[in-house]
Design a protein around this motif. Structure first.
Motif, PDB file in Angstrom:
ATOM      1  N   PHE A  42       0.832  -1.200   0.000  1.00  0.00           N
ATOM      2  CA  PHE A  42       0.000   0.000   0.000  1.00  0.00           C
ATOM      3  C   PHE A  42       0.869   1.254   0.000  1.00  0.00           C
ATOM      4  O   PHE A  42       0.643   2.191  -0.780  1.00  0.00           O
ATOM      5  N   LEU A  43       1.884   1.282   0.852  1.00  0.00           N
ATOM      6  CA  LEU A  43       2.783   2.436   0.905  1.00  0.00           C
ATOM      7  C   LEU A  43       3.544   2.601  -0.406  1.00  0.00           C
ATOM      8  O   LEU A  43       3.754   3.727  -0.868  1.00  0.00           O
ATOM      9  N   ASP A  44       3.949   1.491  -1.009  1.00  0.00           N
ATOM     10  CA  ASP A  44       4.623   1.559  -2.319  1.00  0.00           C
ATOM     11  C   ASP A  44       3.722   2.210  -3.362  1.00  0.00           C
ATOM     12  O   ASP A  44       4.168   3.028  -4.163  1.00  0.00           O
ATOM     13  N   GLN A  45       2.451   1.830  -3.354  1.00  0.00           N
ATOM     14  CA  GLN A  45       1.499   2.428  -4.301  1.00  0.00           C
ATOM     15  C   GLN A  45       1.358   3.923  -4.054  1.00  0.00           C
ATOM     16  O   GLN A  45       1.319   4.716  -5.001  1.00  0.00           O
ATOM     17  N   LEU A  46       1.294   4.316  -2.800  1.00  0.00           N
ATOM     18  CA  LEU A  46       1.179   5.736  -2.475  1.00  0.00           C
ATOM     19  C   LEU A  46       2.400   6.520  -2.930  1.00  0.00           C
ATOM     20  O   LEU A  46       2.274   7.632  -3.430  1.00  0.00           O
ATOM     21  N   VAL A  74      -5.614  -0.456   5.949  1.00  0.00           N
ATOM     22  CA  VAL A  74      -6.288   0.563   6.753  1.00  0.00           C
ATOM     23  C   VAL A  74      -5.331   1.086   7.824  1.00  0.00           C
ATOM     24  O   VAL A  74      -5.238   2.300   8.053  1.00  0.00           O
ATOM     25  N   VAL A  75      -4.590   0.185   8.455  1.00  0.00           N
ATOM     26  CA  VAL A  75      -3.602   0.591   9.452  1.00  0.00           C
ATOM     27  C   VAL A  75      -2.551   1.499   8.809  1.00  0.00           C
ATOM     28  O   VAL A  75      -2.181   2.539   9.364  1.00  0.00           O
ATOM     29  N   ALA A  76      -2.078   1.121   7.632  1.00  0.00           N
ATOM     30  CA  ALA A  76      -1.071   1.937   6.944  1.00  0.00           C
ATOM     31  C   ALA A  76      -1.622   3.319   6.597  1.00  0.00           C
ATOM     32  O   ALA A  76      -0.921   4.327   6.748  1.00  0.00           O
ATOM     33  N   ALA A  77      -2.870   3.377   6.147  1.00  0.00           N
ATOM     34  CA  ALA A  77      -3.480   4.675   5.828  1.00  0.00           C
ATOM     35  C   ALA A  77      -3.583   5.536   7.086  1.00  0.00           C
ATOM     36  O   ALA A  77      -3.280   6.735   7.062  1.00  0.00           O
ATOM     37  N   ALA A  78      -3.995   4.925   8.197  1.00  0.00           N
ATOM     38  CA  ALA A  78      -4.072   5.667   9.459  1.00  0.00           C
ATOM     39  C   ALA A  78      -2.681   6.111   9.910  1.00  0.00           C
ATOM     40  O   ALA A  78      -2.508   7.223  10.433  1.00  0.00           O
ATOM     41  N   ALA A  79      -1.681   5.269   9.678  1.00  0.00           N
ATOM     42  CA  ALA A  79      -0.303   5.628  10.044  1.00  0.00           C
ATOM     43  C   ALA A  79       0.192   6.820   9.240  1.00  0.00           C
ATOM     44  O   ALA A  79       0.933   7.657   9.765  1.00  0.00           O
ATOM     45  N   VAL A  80      -0.220   6.910   7.985  1.00  0.00           N
ATOM     46  CA  VAL A  80       0.153   8.073   7.169  1.00  0.00           C
ATOM     47  C   VAL A  80      -0.366   9.345   7.829  1.00  0.00           C
ATOM     48  O   VAL A  80       0.364  10.316   8.004  1.00  0.00           O
ATOM     49  N   GLU A 123      10.853   3.443   6.564  1.00  0.00           N
ATOM     50  CA  GLU A 123      11.385   4.173   5.412  1.00  0.00           C
ATOM     51  C   GLU A 123      10.306   4.496   4.373  1.00  0.00           C
ATOM     52  O   GLU A 123      10.250   5.614   3.849  1.00  0.00           O
ATOM     53  N   ASN A 124       9.466   3.530   4.062  1.00  0.00           N
ATOM     54  CA  ASN A 124       8.400   3.780   3.084  1.00  0.00           C
ATOM     55  C   ASN A 124       7.422   4.838   3.593  1.00  0.00           C
ATOM     56  O   ASN A 124       6.999   5.714   2.840  1.00  0.00           O
ATOM     57  N   LEU A 125       7.052   4.751   4.853  1.00  0.00           N
ATOM     58  CA  LEU A 125       6.139   5.739   5.431  1.00  0.00           C
ATOM     59  C   LEU A 125       6.757   7.126   5.359  1.00  0.00           C
ATOM     60  O   LEU A 125       6.085   8.089   4.969  1.00  0.00           O
ATOM     61  N   SER A 184       6.719  12.588   3.256  1.00  0.00           N
ATOM     62  CA  SER A 184       7.676  13.651   2.999  1.00  0.00           C
ATOM     63  C   SER A 184       7.004  14.791   2.226  1.00  0.00           C
ATOM     64  O   SER A 184       6.443  14.587   1.160  1.00  0.00           O
ATOM     65  N   GLY A 185       7.050  15.972   2.800  1.00  0.00           N
ATOM     66  CA  GLY A 185       6.463  17.147   2.157  1.00  0.00           C
ATOM     67  C   GLY A 185       4.949  17.252   2.301  1.00  0.00           C
ATOM     68  O   GLY A 185       4.351  18.216   1.828  1.00  0.00           O
ATOM     69  N   MET A 186       4.338  16.278   2.954  1.00  0.00           N
ATOM     70  CA  MET A 186       2.885  16.295   3.132  1.00  0.00           C
ATOM     71  C   MET A 186       2.552  17.173   4.350  1.00  0.00           C
ATOM     72  O   MET A 186       3.159  17.016   5.409  1.00  0.00           O
TER      73      MET A 186
END
Length: 141
Positions: free
Chosen positions: A18-22, A57-63, A80-82, A87-89
């Motif tokens: 999921f993070l890779d896709q983002l 869903v956990v990854a999205a909440a972590a973002v 690292e992916n997160l 970054s810049g968000m």
């Protein structure tokens, strides 16, 4: 757990995919994608495992949490992916409530599968603590 390499909330194939896709999206689209997932799960938790796996869903909440957390002491923030995704968000304060609601839904899905599926009690405690850190980051002051 299959597809995991640690107890961290982002230490699974699903979360990292999921993070890779983002990462591949422009910043504005990242925010939109995260908000879309969180809003849909917050509105209808029954879509977990039909449209999204709990780890996504956990990854999205972590973002969202990573954009507002005031410390890097939490281990999950150092993923690292997160870090590349956020970054810049800008801080996503407007998403705190839906992120918390969606995270709660993911944590309670399938009789709390994210919490109860660990083979050892130490691993379960570690996973619960890190999920709790994400949840705490989503509480507005």
């Amino acid at each position: 757990m299959m597809g995991t390499w640690g107890t961290g909330p982002l230490m699974s194939d699903s979360a990292q995919d999921f993070l890779d896709q983002l990462k591949e999206l422009p910043s504005r689209e990242r925010i939109s994608r995260v908000e879309g997932i969180l809003a849909r799960v917050a509105e209808d938790p029954a879509i977990i495992m039909r449209e999204f796996v709990p780890e996504e869903v956990v990854a999205a909440a972590a973002v969202v949490g990573a954009t507002v957390i005031n410390t890097s002491a939490a281990e999950w923030v150092e993923d690292e992916n997160l870090r590349r995704v956020v970054s810049g968000m800008p801080p996503q304060y407007s998403m705190l409530e839906i992120a918390g609601t969606a995270l709660d839904a993911a944590m309670s899905y399938g009789d709390s599968w994210l919490i109860s599926s660990w083979k050892s009690e130490n691993d379960r405690r570690s996973a619960v603590a890190q999920l709790g850190e994400i949840r705490a980051a989503l509480v507005s002051d």
